[in-house]
Motif scaffolding. Structure first.
Motif, mmCIF file in Angstrom:
data_model
loop_
_atom_site.group_PDB
_atom_site.id
_atom_site.type_symbol
_atom_site.label_atom_id
_atom_site.label_comp_id
_atom_site.label_asym_id
_atom_site.label_seq_id
_atom_site.Cartn_x
_atom_site.Cartn_y
_atom_site.Cartn_z
ATOM 1 N N VAL A 154 37.272 17.284 58.425
ATOM 2 C CA VAL A 154 36.557 17.542 59.680
ATOM 3 C C VAL A 154 35.384 18.461 59.335
ATOM 4 O O VAL A 154 35.550 19.430 58.581
ATOM 5 N N ALA A 155 34.183 18.155 59.854
ATOM 6 C CA ALA A 155 33.006 18.989 59.624
ATOM 7 C C ALA A 155 32.412 19.363 60.977
ATOM 8 O O ALA A 155 32.023 18.491 61.750
ATOM 9 N N VAL A 156 32.358 20.659 61.261
ATOM 10 C CA VAL A 156 31.893 21.117 62.576
ATOM 11 C C VAL A 156 31.162 22.442 62.420
ATOM 12 O O VAL A 156 31.494 23.251 61.550
ATOM 13 N N ASN A 157 30.145 22.645 63.263
ATOM 14 C CA ASN A 157 29.458 23.931 63.176
ATOM 15 C C ASN A 157 30.200 25.009 63.966
ATOM 16 O O ASN A 157 30.898 24.727 64.942
ATOM 17 N N HIS A 158 30.049 26.227 63.509
ATOM 18 C CA HIS A 158 30.635 27.382 64.193
ATOM 19 C C HIS A 158 29.882 27.625 65.502
ATOM 20 O O HIS A 158 30.489 27.835 66.554
ATOM 21 N N ILE A 159 28.544 27.566 65.397
ATOM 22 C CA ILE A 159 27.669 27.736 66.558
ATOM 23 C C ILE A 159 26.586 26.670 66.497
ATOM 24 O O ILE A 159 25.998 26.428 65.438
ATOM 25 N N SER A 160 26.293 26.045 67.630
ATOM 26 C CA SER A 160 25.261 25.006 67.690
ATOM 27 C C SER A 160 23.872 25.620 67.587
ATOM 28 O O SER A 160 23.530 26.528 68.348
ATOM 29 N N ASN A 161 23.066 25.090 66.661
ATOM 30 C CA ASN A 161 21.701 25.602 66.526
ATOM 31 C C ASN A 161 20.839 25.224 67.720
ATOM 32 O O ASN A 161 19.912 25.949 68.086
ATOM 33 N N ALA A 162 21.131 24.088 68.347
ATOM 34 C CA ALA A 162 20.277 23.585 69.428
ATOM 35 C C ALA A 162 20.624 24.189 70.786
ATOM 36 O O ALA A 162 19.741 24.367 71.627
ATOM 37 N N LEU A 163 21.901 24.509 71.008
ATOM 38 C CA LEU A 163 22.347 24.956 72.331
ATOM 39 C C LEU A 163 22.935 26.360 72.354
ATOM 40 O O LEU A 163 23.078 26.954 73.421
ATOM 41 N N GLY A 164 23.346 26.869 71.207
ATOM 42 C CA GLY A 164 23.968 28.191 71.167
ATOM 43 C C GLY A 164 25.449 28.199 71.474
ATOM 44 O O GLY A 164 26.077 29.262 71.510
ATOM 45 N N THR A 165 26.054 27.037 71.673
ATOM 46 C CA THR A 165 27.487 26.932 71.955
ATOM 47 C C THR A 165 28.305 27.490 70.797
ATOM 48 O O THR A 165 28.078 27.134 69.646
ATOM 49 N N VAL A 166 29.258 28.358 71.119
ATOM 50 C CA VAL A 166 30.207 28.840 70.117
ATOM 51 C C VAL A 166 31.437 27.947 70.199
ATOM 52 O O VAL A 166 32.129 27.913 71.221
#
Length: 404
Positions: free
Chosen positions: A166-178
């Motif tokens: 699984v590959a997922v970001n910690h925080i979205s660069n585009a929206l700021g979602t944590v």
């Protein structure tokens, strides 16, 4: 309480003018500004100890090697990695993701599955697509809602014994979602899958703890956390790093070379072929020291205040819509203004000295979800102020008036 004037004095670039106006720098999501202590450390390296590392017996080489390895130890301590050799220097987040994806080509087979999320930067999509094309594995996408939050019920359903990573970001660069990565890590491990966390947007705001998170891989870049460009970190659990083949062949990553057979060096050198960005590696440690001297609790407090103030002020503008309204966000506000292309807004407010990012932010699937060409993104750092947000609001109103 943060002493904002003292903090801002640490960053020489913040006192300059752009287009005859005092600079307001709200593009921290792309790269952060650098404090004087980081700039000085780069100069000091080249003036005093410039030499190649791990190879020379002479004094400068030994001094450079010591400084480089001290920086690795600083990173280990900062992210609470269990072993020093689990910390690999890379050129940045993208390189780290590609290294892992390339390694998984020797593990995956047709019918296996790779999970990424709808919130990913292109650098956490494309390497996995390439991996799936090479191996016959299938790429599955964790969907999101209109607030910009990942749907955990859907994630649970996608996970199976076919899921290998699984590959997922910690925080979205585009929206700021944590993202709820602790939940996602635990769930991935329940089905025997590995998980990679893209921490590029998290490390400027959060001090990640590898022992608590228990992720298999965590990648980030130095340039978003007050460090130099061209250097980053791949943390990987020892067992996984031993399992993956080298990403590149060359000097430093070998134990013994003959024309018949080559044996590889132990971790971390197995993955660190060639002469690295030595100055960058050393000075990344300086940047980490600087951020810790301010304190991540202080940084988060300041950035949350900026996020709340910025959200309130921006919503005063008629026709402005915030894209990405997750319940848990960091200091990023992406927005559109009715009837006006983001690029046109960005160009006009640049003339007023204000730097924001416009476009799809290397996250086209997110923009496709909202059926928009892109957004205007204001990303705040701890050295920004509410007065700068006021200037942004006034500039946006002026641009809106000119373009309507």
């Amino acid at each position: 309480m943060i002493d904002i004037l003292k903090i801002r004095a640490d960053f020489p670039i913040l006192s300059q003018e752009v287009n005859g106006k005092p600079l307001v720098y709200f593009d921290n999501g792309a790269t952060s500004q650098k404090p004087q202590v980081v700039i000085d450390a780069i100069s000091k390296y080249y003036q005093e100890i410039n030499a190649n590392i791990h190879r020379g017996v002479h004094t400068l080489s030994q001094l450079a090697t010591d400084a480089y390895e001290i920086s690795r130890a600083k990173v280990q301590d900062h992210i609470n990695a269990q072993f020093l050799h689990e910390v690999l220097f890379t050129s940045g987040t993208t390189f780290g993701i590609n290294l892992v994806a390339n390694g998984f080509a020797s593990i995956l087979k047709a019918g296996d599955e790779v999970l990424v999320s709808a919130l990913e930067h292109h650098s956490n999509i494309v390497p996995w697509q390439m991996l799936c094309e090479k191996t016959g594995a299938t790429l599955k996408v964790i969907p999101m809602n209109d607030q910009g939050e990942l749907l955990m019920a859907e994630y649970d359903q996608l996970l199976s014994d076919k899921t290998k990573i699984v590959a997922v970001n910690h925080i979205s660069n585009a929206l700021g979602t944590v993202n709820p990565i602790q939940y996602m890590i635990d769930k991935a491990h329940q089905v025997g899958a590995a998980i990679l966390i893209d921490g590029a947007q998290a490390v400027p705001h959060i001090k990640p703890n590898m022992q608590e998170l228990d992720c298999d891989f965590y990648v980030f870049s130095g340039h978003k956390m007050c460090g130099p460009t061209g250097v980053g970190i791949l943390y990987g659990k020892e067992a996984w790093l031993n399992k993956l083949p080298p990403y590149q062949g060359g000097g430093e990553m070998i134990k013994e070379v003959t024309f018949e057979k080559t044996t590889y060096a132990e971790l971390p050198h197995k993955f660190e072929a060639g002469t690295p960005n030595i100055a960058g590696g050393i000075v990344l440690g300086t940047a980490i020291d600087y951020l810790n001297s301010i304190g991540f609790d202080t940084i988060q407090e300041q950035e949350l205040a900026l996020l709340n103030y910025g959200t309130k002020r921006l919503l005063e503008i008629e026709g402005l819509k915030i894209i990405g309204t997750a319940a848990i966000k960091t200091s990023v506000i992406s927005f559109t203004i009715d009837g006006i292309h983001p690029y046109d807004i960005g160009s006009i407010i640049d003339k007023l000295g204000i730097a924001v990012r416009t476009g799809h932010h290397c996250a086209q699937p997110i923009m496709n979800h909202f059926n928009i060409p892109g957004t205007i993104r204001a990303s705040f750092s701890f050295y920004n102020t509410t007065q700068e947000i006021d200037r942004l609001v006034e500039a946006l109103k002026k641009a809106q008036m000119m373009l309507s």
